[in-house]
Design an enzyme around this catalytic site. Structure first.
Site, PDB file in Angstrom:
ATOM      1  N   GLY A  82       0.920  -1.248  -0.058  1.00 29.64           N
ATOM      2  CA  GLY A  82      -0.007  -0.048  -0.093  1.00 29.64           C
ATOM      3  C   GLY A  82       0.997   1.338  -0.134  1.00 29.64           C
ATOM      4  CB  SER A  83       0.011   4.788   0.579  1.00 27.68           C
ATOM      5  OG  SER A  83      -0.863   4.646   1.752  1.00 27.68           O
ATOM      6  N   PRO A  84       3.016   4.635   1.357  1.00 26.55           N
ATOM      7  CG  PRO A  84       4.841   5.648   0.124  1.00 26.55           C
ATOM      8  CD  PRO A  84       3.334   5.297   0.040  1.00 26.55           C
ATOM      9  N   GLY A 117       1.959   2.450   5.361  1.00 28.58           N
ATOM     10  CA  GLY A 117       3.313   1.731   5.919  1.00 28.58           C
ATOM     11  C   GLY A 117       3.627   2.044   7.055  1.00 28.58           C
ATOM     12  CD  GLU A 128       6.937  -5.715  -1.855  1.00 27.93           C
ATOM     13  OE1 GLU A 128       7.306  -4.680  -2.705  1.00 27.93           O
ATOM     14  OE2 GLU A 128       7.629  -6.499  -1.772  1.00 27.93           O
ATOM     15  CB  CYS A 173       2.889   0.288  -6.822  1.00 28.57           C
ATOM     16  SG  CYS A 173       3.388  -1.141  -7.411  1.00 28.57           S
TER      17      CYS A 173
HETATM   18  P1  NAD Z   1      -3.608   2.169   1.235  1.00 34.86           P
HETATM   19  O1  NAD Z   1      -2.167   2.286   1.875  1.00 34.86           O
HETATM   20  O2  NAD Z   1      -4.677   3.220   1.341  1.00 34.86           O
HETATM   21  O3  NAD Z   1      -4.265   0.659   1.565  1.00 34.86           O
HETATM   22  C1  NAD Z   1      -3.633  -0.574   1.639  1.00 34.86           C
HETATM   23  C2  NAD Z   1      -4.324  -1.382   2.497  1.00 34.86           C
HETATM   24  O4  NAD Z   1      -4.147  -0.771   3.972  1.00 34.86           O
HETATM   25  C3  NAD Z   1      -5.771  -1.547   2.454  1.00 34.86           C
HETATM   26  O5  NAD Z   1      -6.077  -2.986   2.550  1.00 34.86           O
HETATM   27  C4  NAD Z   1      -6.524  -0.646   3.587  1.00 34.86           C
HETATM   28  O6  NAD Z   1      -7.626  -1.093   3.836  1.00 34.86           O
HETATM   29  C5  NAD Z   1      -5.403  -0.526   4.456  1.00 34.86           C
HETATM   30  N1  NAD Z   1      -5.486   0.661   5.360  1.00 34.86           N
HETATM   31  C6  NAD Z   1      -5.771   1.852   4.836  1.00 34.86           C
HETATM   32  N2  NAD Z   1      -5.546   2.774   5.898  1.00 34.86           N
HETATM   33  C7  NAD Z   1      -5.256   2.227   7.164  1.00 34.86           C
HETATM   34  C8  NAD Z   1      -5.128   2.543   8.366  1.00 34.86           C
HETATM   35  N3  NAD Z   1      -5.162   3.848   8.699  1.00 34.86           N
HETATM   36  N4  NAD Z   1      -4.465   1.617   9.079  1.00 34.86           N
HETATM   37  C9  NAD Z   1      -4.325   0.034   8.761  1.00 34.86           C
HETATM   38  N5  NAD Z   1      -4.634  -0.135   7.583  1.00 34.86           N
HETATM   39  C10 NAD Z   1      -5.163   0.765   6.545  1.00 34.86           C
HETATM   40  O7  NAD Z   1      -3.081   2.119  -0.561  1.00 34.86           O
HETATM   41  P2  NAD Z   1      -4.136   1.646  -1.616  1.00 34.86           P
HETATM   42  O8  NAD Z   1      -4.611   3.202  -1.970  1.00 34.86           O
HETATM   43  O9  NAD Z   1      -4.978   0.506  -1.600  1.00 34.86           O
HETATM   44  O10 NAD Z   1      -2.889   1.470  -2.787  1.00 34.86           O
HETATM   45  C11 NAD Z   1      -2.111   2.526  -3.360  1.00 34.86           C
HETATM   46  C12 NAD Z   1      -0.989   2.707  -2.893  1.00 34.86           C
HETATM   47  O11 NAD Z   1      -0.173   1.465  -2.832  1.00 34.86           O
HETATM   48  C13 NAD Z   1       0.120   3.488  -3.781  1.00 34.86           C
HETATM   49  O12 NAD Z   1       0.728   4.234  -3.033  1.00 34.86           O
HETATM   50  C14 NAD Z   1       0.868   2.555  -4.494  1.00 34.86           C
HETATM   51  O13 NAD Z   1       2.090   2.832  -5.206  1.00 34.86           O
HETATM   52  C15 NAD Z   1       0.885   1.281  -3.227  1.00 34.86           C
HETATM   53  N6  NAD Z   1       1.327   0.093  -4.028  1.00 34.86           N
HETATM   54  C16 NAD Z   1       2.544  -0.665  -3.988  1.00 34.86           C
HETATM   55  C17 NAD Z   1       2.772  -1.723  -4.335  1.00 34.86           C
HETATM   56  C18 NAD Z   1       4.094  -2.477  -4.397  1.00 34.86           C
HETATM   57  O14 NAD Z   1       4.052  -3.751  -4.836  1.00 34.86           O
HETATM   58  N7  NAD Z   1       5.016  -1.802  -4.002  1.00 34.86           N
HETATM   59  C19 NAD Z   1       1.583  -2.603  -5.212  1.00 34.86           C
HETATM   60  C20 NAD Z   1       0.346  -1.765  -5.114  1.00 34.86           C
HETATM   61  C21 NAD Z   1       0.362  -0.529  -4.757  1.00 34.86           C
END
Ligand code: NAD
Length: 473
Positions: A197-199, A202, A219, A253
């Site tokens: 997900g997003s930094p 993360g 990731e 990503c």
């Molecule tokens: P996100 O970080 O918003 O969400 C990812 C997951 O985290 C979801 O399942 C969500 O429910 C959970 N989440 C959201 N907020 C949370 C919180 N406060 N506490 C705990 N869990 C929480 O990311 P997204 O919008 O789903 O995806 C986009 C981001 O992911 C972009 O930054 C993209 O670059 C990155 N990404 C990285 C990869 C990789 O392989 N490196 C792959 C796909 C996406």
């Protein structure tokens, strides 16, 4: 009747406890048993659920079946097939040499499962990014709780139904939900957390993991730069960049986030890019079945605000730019004259807008890259080995593609991951297996060894032996 937050938390805890009790059995599963689980998963993705997966992703964000096949189904089936071929080597103890000073002993590395693991997935490739880590976790002998994203509800419900059909809850369970569910799960003492997900999120995950000293694989995302230098084949570069950027409507990503093009190539690059976009998607992208939609209102509005911000600071749209909030269609958009202070150059774009930045001297590009967080991927289009080496030597990123983009993701022999802000740890192939394994170092003494000669009391003779040891071993 809807369950309350408290009831949900109790049920999640009870699934976790079931897995806790079951982890020893899963950990001791044989190669044959793990392969049987992977084959079951392969059959489900490749055959039984393939059409349903295509439909779910079309319903979630208008993704075409062919694109689902390439970026979701094939990514997963490729990962499983590679694991099936190689798991016996990965699971084997690995003998390592032991230094001469420890004569009479041997050493090996044993890969033991981390135990109970949590996988949190994003929405942009909901099947690929949920199931690929699951494959590695199963291959390594772990129990898994998987939380897919709440933003792709059809895919998420399908993942739950499919994995419920295939696995006992005590070994693989899917828990759906948003931030509240994720926050609750992060409180449980997992042995490892694999987050994509997003930094920004993360950091939250890593903080929560610290409470239990759980290890993490993160990731993450960021701005992946792309360079087209004066020696590049510009038409070939434009075609590959348009594919890598506008696949999934840029919601990737590892999509080229912005492209720096040498001044001598920029006009040709823009012309070739426009032609490619018309060839790929036609004039009417809003109704093209080959072009994906934006996932929801929030992301649609975010992308529009980036575009408005860039326009207000002098940027020019040279292709596309139109969008429709009701259908979430957003044209593939090329923008020039984008200044460094715009959202487009400050934030991860994660959508179908590509800033084209003109450069004269490669050092300007390198300085821009190094002034930002380390990217997940770096793409270099050049036919000069000297220039490629120079860029590689002076920058850092999770992965690199030379004369292509995105494809390093598909090579299971390469570690896939970021560095610092773009992530930590790796996935895919053996690297994924290792992410979910503890590398247990085992040293064994077979016959009395020379080290005993170095134990107290330290006589003058022993001191001489110690000196020799330091000098020679
Ligand atoms: P996100 O970080 O918003 O969400 C990812 C997951 O985290 C979801 O399942 C969500 O429910 C959970 N989440 C959201 N907020 C949370 C919180 N406060 N506490 C705990 N869990 C929480 O990311 P997204 O919008 O789903 O995806 C986009 C981001 O992911 C972009 O930054 C993209 O670059 C990155 N990404 C990285 C990869 C990789 O392989 N490196 C792959 C796909 C996406």
């Amino acid at each position: 009747m809807k369950s309350t937050d408290n009831e949900k938390a109790v049920s999640h805890t009870s699934i976790f406890e079931k897995q806790l009790l079951h982890k020893k059995i899963v950990a001791q599963s044989t190669l044959k048993q793990r392969k049987a689980k992977l084959k079951k998963l392969l059959g489900a993705i490749e055959i039984t659920y393939r059409k349903e997966i295509q439909k779910a992703l079309f319903d979630d964000f208008g993704k075409s079946p062919a694109e689902v096949d390439l970026s979701e189904i094939y990514a997963v089936t490729g990962e499983i097939k590679y694991a099936l071929r190689n798991l016996k080597y990965w699971m084997r103890d690995q003998a390592v040499s032991t230094k001469l000073a420890f004569i009479g002993s041997s050493s090996k590395i044993k890969y033991e499962p981390k135990g109970n693991v949590l996988i949190i997935a994003p929405w942009n490739f909901p099947i690929n990014l949920s199931i690929c880590p699951l494959i590695s976790a199963i291959a390594a002998g772990n129990t898994v709780i998987l939380k897919p994203s709440e933003h792709t509800v059809h895919a998420s419900a399908l993942i739950k139904r499919m994995l419920n059909d295939l696995f006992e809850e005590a070994e693989v369970a899917v828990i759906e939900g948003g931030i509240d569910v994720s926050t609750g799960l992060l409180k449980l003492p997992f042995n490892h957390i694999f987050f994509t997900g997003s930094p920004e999120i993360g950091k939250i995950v890593m903080r929560a993991a610290a409470e239990n000293l759980a290890s993490v694989t993160l990731e993450l995302g960021g701005k992946s730069p792309t360079i087209v230098d004066e020696t590049a084949d510009v038409a070939a570069a434009a075609k590959k960049i348009m594919w890598g950027k506008f696949l999934n409507a840029g919601q990737i990503c590892i999509a080229p986030d912005y492209v720096s093009v040498h001044r001598s190539q920029v006009n040709a690059f823009i012309a070739a890019s426009k032609k490619t976009l018309l060839d790929f998607f036609g004039e009417d992208t809003a109704n093209s079945l080959d072009y994906t939609k934006i996932v929801n209102d929030q992301h649609h509005l975010r992308l529009n605000s980036y575009l408005e911000d860039a326009k207000s600071k002098g940027a020019k749209i040279v292709h596309g730019g139109a969008s429709d909030l009701t259908t979430h269609s957003f044209e593939p958009t090329l923008v020039t004259e984008v200044t460094a202070d715009t959202d487009l150059m400050q934030k991860e774009i994660f959508g179908p807008i590509l800033p084209i930045i003109v450069f004269e001297d490669i050092h300007e590009v390198i300085d821009t890259i190094n002034s930002k967080e380390k990217p997940l991927a770096l793409y270099i289009y050049s036919s000069s080995q000297k220039k490629i080496n120079h860029i590689l030597k002076n920058t850092s990123s999770g992965g690199v593609c030379i004369n292509n983009n995105d494809l390093h993701f598909y090579n299971h022999e390469l570690p896939f991951g970021g560095i610092n802000n773009s992530g930590m740890g790796n996935s895919h192939g053996k690297f994924g297996f290792m992410a979910f394994s503890n590398e247990r170092g085992i040293y064994r003494q077979h016959i009395p060894g020379a080290v005993e000669w170095l134990m107290p009391p330290y006589s003058q003779l022993k001191q001489k032996l110690i000196n020799l040891t330091i000098k020679w071993f």
